[in-house]
Design a protein around this motif. Structure first.
Motif, PDB file in Angstrom:
ATOM      1  N   ARG A 315     -20.190  11.359 -12.263  1.00  0.00           N
ATOM      2  CA  ARG A 315     -19.495  10.467 -11.335  1.00  0.00           C
ATOM      3  C   ARG A 315     -18.195  11.113 -10.863  1.00  0.00           C
ATOM      4  NH1 ARG A 315     -19.354   4.596 -13.996  1.00  0.00           N
ATOM      5  NH2 ARG A 315     -18.537   4.110 -11.898  1.00  0.00           N
ATOM      6  N   LEU A 316     -17.955  11.053  -9.569  1.00  0.00           N
ATOM      7  CA  LEU A 316     -16.773  11.639  -8.962  1.00  0.00           C
ATOM      8  C   LEU A 316     -15.827  10.543  -8.493  1.00  0.00           C
ATOM      9  CD1 LEU A 316     -18.783  14.096  -8.878  1.00  0.00           C
ATOM     10  CD2 LEU A 316     -17.526  14.849  -6.854  1.00  0.00           C
ATOM     11  N   PHE A 317     -14.531  10.790  -8.691  1.00  0.00           N
ATOM     12  CA  PHE A 317     -13.521   9.816  -8.294  1.00  0.00           C
ATOM     13  C   PHE A 317     -12.409  10.526  -7.528  1.00  0.00           C
ATOM     14  CE2 PHE A 317     -15.555   8.093 -12.040  1.00  0.00           C
ATOM     15  CZ  PHE A 317     -15.778   6.759 -11.692  1.00  0.00           C
ATOM     16  N   CYS A 318     -11.944   9.866  -6.487  1.00  0.00           N
ATOM     17  CA  CYS A 318     -10.761  10.326  -5.764  1.00  0.00           C
ATOM     18  C   CYS A 318      -9.599   9.433  -6.185  1.00  0.00           C
ATOM     19  CB  CYS A 318     -10.983  10.245  -4.259  1.00  0.00           C
ATOM     20  SG  CYS A 318      -9.531  10.749  -3.295  1.00  0.00           S
ATOM     21  N   CYS A 319      -8.576  10.038  -6.782  1.00  0.00           N
ATOM     22  CA  CYS A 319      -7.440   9.277  -7.321  1.00  0.00           C
ATOM     23  C   CYS A 319      -6.200   9.509  -6.469  1.00  0.00           C
ATOM     24  CB  CYS A 319      -7.156   9.701  -8.764  1.00  0.00           C
ATOM     25  SG  CYS A 319      -8.571   9.528  -9.867  1.00  0.00           S
ATOM     26  N   SER A 320      -5.450   8.441  -6.293  1.00  0.00           N
ATOM     27  CA  SER A 320      -4.205   8.540  -5.543  1.00  0.00           C
ATOM     28  C   SER A 320      -3.253   7.454  -6.018  1.00  0.00           C
ATOM     29  CB  SER A 320      -4.472   8.388  -4.037  1.00  0.00           C
ATOM     30  OG  SER A 320      -5.091   7.145  -3.778  1.00  0.00           O
ATOM     31  N   ALA A 321      -2.011   7.554  -5.570  1.00  0.00           N
ATOM     32  CA  ALA A 321      -1.031   6.542  -5.956  1.00  0.00           C
ATOM     33  C   ALA A 321      -1.322   5.247  -5.201  1.00  0.00           C
ATOM     34  CB  ALA A 321       0.378   7.023  -5.654  1.00  0.00           C
ATOM     35  N   ARG A 322      -1.144   4.127  -5.885  1.00  0.00           N
ATOM     36  CA  ARG A 322      -1.360   2.821  -5.244  1.00  0.00           C
ATOM     37  C   ARG A 322      -0.265   2.588  -4.210  1.00  0.00           C
ATOM     38  NH1 ARG A 322      -1.394  -0.374  -9.493  1.00  0.00           N
ATOM     39  NH2 ARG A 322      -3.657  -0.504  -9.674  1.00  0.00           N
ATOM     40  N   ILE A 323      -0.697   2.287  -2.987  1.00  0.00           N
ATOM     41  CA  ILE A 323       0.250   2.018  -1.906  1.00  0.00           C
ATOM     42  C   ILE A 323       0.309   0.506  -1.683  1.00  0.00           C
ATOM     43  CG2 ILE A 323       0.765   2.389   0.534  1.00  0.00           C
ATOM     44  CD1 ILE A 323      -0.763   5.011   0.362  1.00  0.00           C
ATOM     45  N   GLN A 324       1.489  -0.037  -1.774  1.00  0.00           N
ATOM     46  CA  GLN A 324       1.649  -1.476  -1.573  1.00  0.00           C
ATOM     47  C   GLN A 324       1.555  -1.788  -0.070  1.00  0.00           C
ATOM     48  OE1 GLN A 324       1.737  -3.594  -3.976  1.00  0.00           O
ATOM     49  NE2 GLN A 324       1.790  -2.036  -5.581  1.00  0.00           N
ATOM     50  N   ARG A 325       0.461  -2.436   0.324  1.00  0.00           N
ATOM     51  CA  ARG A 325       0.250  -2.770   1.734  1.00  0.00           C
ATOM     52  C   ARG A 325       0.517  -4.266   1.968  1.00  0.00           C
ATOM     53  NH1 ARG A 325      -4.027   0.705   0.445  1.00  0.00           N
ATOM     54  NH2 ARG A 325      -4.103   2.600   1.680  1.00  0.00           N
ATOM     55  N   LEU A 326       1.129  -4.586   3.122  1.00  0.00           N
ATOM     56  CA  LEU A 326       1.326  -5.980   3.491  1.00  0.00           C
ATOM     57  C   LEU A 326      -0.001  -6.560   3.954  1.00  0.00           C
ATOM     58  CD1 LEU A 326       4.630  -5.683   5.546  1.00  0.00           C
ATOM     59  CD2 LEU A 326       4.386  -6.465   3.186  1.00  0.00           C
ATOM     60  N   GLU A 327      -0.214  -7.831   3.656  1.00  0.00           N
ATOM     61  CA  GLU A 327      -1.423  -8.483   4.119  1.00  0.00           C
ATOM     62  C   GLU A 327      -1.421  -8.527   5.647  1.00  0.00           C
ATOM     63  OE1 GLU A 327      -3.967  -9.458   2.410  1.00  0.00           O
ATOM     64  OE2 GLU A 327      -3.045  -8.833   0.508  1.00  0.00           O
ATOM     65  N   PRO A 328      -2.578  -8.353   6.310  1.00  0.00           N
ATOM     66  CA  PRO A 328      -2.641  -8.308   7.775  1.00  0.00           C
ATOM     67  C   PRO A 328      -1.972  -9.519   8.438  1.00  0.00           C
ATOM     68  CG  PRO A 328      -4.746  -7.658   6.813  1.00  0.00           C
ATOM     69  CD  PRO A 328      -3.883  -8.137   5.682  1.00  0.00           C
ATOM     70  N   GLN A 329      -2.230 -10.730   7.892  1.00  0.00           N
ATOM     71  CA  GLN A 329      -1.649 -11.911   8.528  1.00  0.00           C
ATOM     72  C   GLN A 329      -0.130 -11.910   8.397  1.00  0.00           C
ATOM     73  OE1 GLN A 329      -3.760 -11.869   6.042  1.00  0.00           O
ATOM     74  NE2 GLN A 329      -3.264 -13.330   4.388  1.00  0.00           N
ATOM     75  N   TYR A 330       0.391 -11.308   7.293  1.00  0.00           N
ATOM     76  CA  TYR A 330       1.839 -11.236   7.103  1.00  0.00           C
ATOM     77  C   TYR A 330       2.444 -10.269   8.107  1.00  0.00           C
ATOM     78  CZ  TYR A 330       6.380 -10.524   4.937  1.00  0.00           C
ATOM     79  OH  TYR A 330       7.717 -10.431   4.716  1.00  0.00           O
TER      80      TYR A 330
END
Length: 341
Positions: A315-330
């Motif tokens: 199994r292969l995984f692409c790892c990255s830092a979690r990016i805090q995204r604003l909700e689209p409606q916000y």
């Protein structure tokens, strides 16, 4: 050693057998059916047998840097038994080479070689330990996860061109050599924590020095459990690692090392994990999440350049830092407020 040793006039079936033999890959029933068909359809089957022998046991690379003796004996025994089973006359040369391999079986072979063909480039040659564990490590052999990771890199070379790459737990260097040869990274740093592995790696880089001309390839000692003492580079675009997820005691150190490279940076890591124990892999993914790292699963590439088994699954995984995204409606609401203001 990047050697071509390639004959464009060889039959496709013989080329398949040659590629499998030189990297000590297990031949499937279909492979054997094809090679026997190739021999039997020839107007001179003895000569056809010689072609198979020349492409495998008597191949120049195998004469210079032989593959595992046991593999060669099994290969010859299987070929002879397949020919005998269909009533085909077996050549004296086949019998002779098999007897020679039987007589050499009493000698203890400390190391052997594997040769991996990359189309248009030639062969990458690696020296491996014949023992499963040597000097307390299993890192002196090439494992399936490393083959799958190298395959993924070759199939996604456009994502690696011009990138600064670091490999964790690099072992004997197959992935690094394959990527450096075909994907044109800006730089490639191979790291491992075991002195014996780094020594074997240096030997393999020397064997293949012709393919590394003009490429920035370096090696360094890196112990994840004391990574702060090794001055980890910050300027990294891509981290690669294969078959490093197997011991839960190492997970905190491994995840901390990944966090160093990925946290607050656009870099990412691609990990190839042989799933021998699902719970172990699940625990590792939990460690990543707890550290703020996201792991998106990638499709495991079908074997093409390299031959490898996917049993157990890889199994292969692409790892990255979690990016805090604003909700689209916000986001929409905020933009409206800005316009009204």
């Amino acid at each position: 050693m990047l050697c071509e040793f390639y004959n464009n006039e060889l039959d496709t079936t013989v080329l398949v057998i040659q590629k499998a033999f030189l990297c000590s890959s297990v031949l499937t029933s279909r492979d054997w059916e094809e090679v026997i068909k190739f021999i039997r359809k020839d107007s001179e089957p003895i000569i056809a047998q010689s072609k198979v022998l020349q492409a495998s046991v008597l191949h120049p690379l195998n004469q210079l840097h032989p593959v595992k003796e046991e593999y060669q004996r099994v290969f010859l025994k299987k070929l002879i038994s397949q020919l005998e089973a269909c009533g085909e006359e077996v050549s004296d040369d086949l019998y002779k080479n098999y007897i020679e391999k039987l007589s050499s079986s009493r000698e203890l072979q400390e190391c052997h070689y594997r040769h991996f063909r990359i189309d248009g480039k030639g062969y990458i040659t690696l020296q491996e330990s014949t023992r499963f564990v040597t000097d307390g490590t299993t890192g002196l052999q090439t494992w399936e996860g490393g083959l799958a990771l190298a395959e993924w890199c070759l199939q996604h070379s456009s994502e690696i061109v011009g990138k600064r790459v670091v490999e964790l737990g690099c072992g004997l260097g197959l992935t690094g050599l394959a990527v450096s040869t075909t994907c044109r990274p800006l730089s490639y740093t191979l790291t491992d924590c075991h002195p014996s592995v780094l020594s074997a790696l240096s030997h393999n880089l020397q064997l293949n020095q012709s393919l590394l001309a003009g490429i920035d390839v370096t090696t360094r000692l890196l112990d994840w459990e004391d990574s702060g003492a090794f001055g980890l580079p910050n300027s990294v675009d891509l981290v690669l690692a294969a078959d490093v997820v197997y011991d839960e005691r190492l997970f905190p150190a491994l995840v901390n090392t990944l966090h160093h490279f990925l946290c607050d940076k656009p870099a990412r890591a691609v990990l190839a994990c042989t799933e021998r124990n699902r719970d172990t892999l699940t625990t590792f993914l939990q460690y990543l999440a707890a550290k703020g790292l996201v792991a998106d699963e990638l499709p495991c590439p079908e074997p093409a350049t390299f031959r490898y088994s996917t049993t157990p699954p890889i199994r292969l995984f692409c790892c990255s830092a979690r990016i805090q995204r604003l909700e689209p409606q916000y986001v929409e609401h905020t933009e409206r407020e800005d316009r009204d203001g």
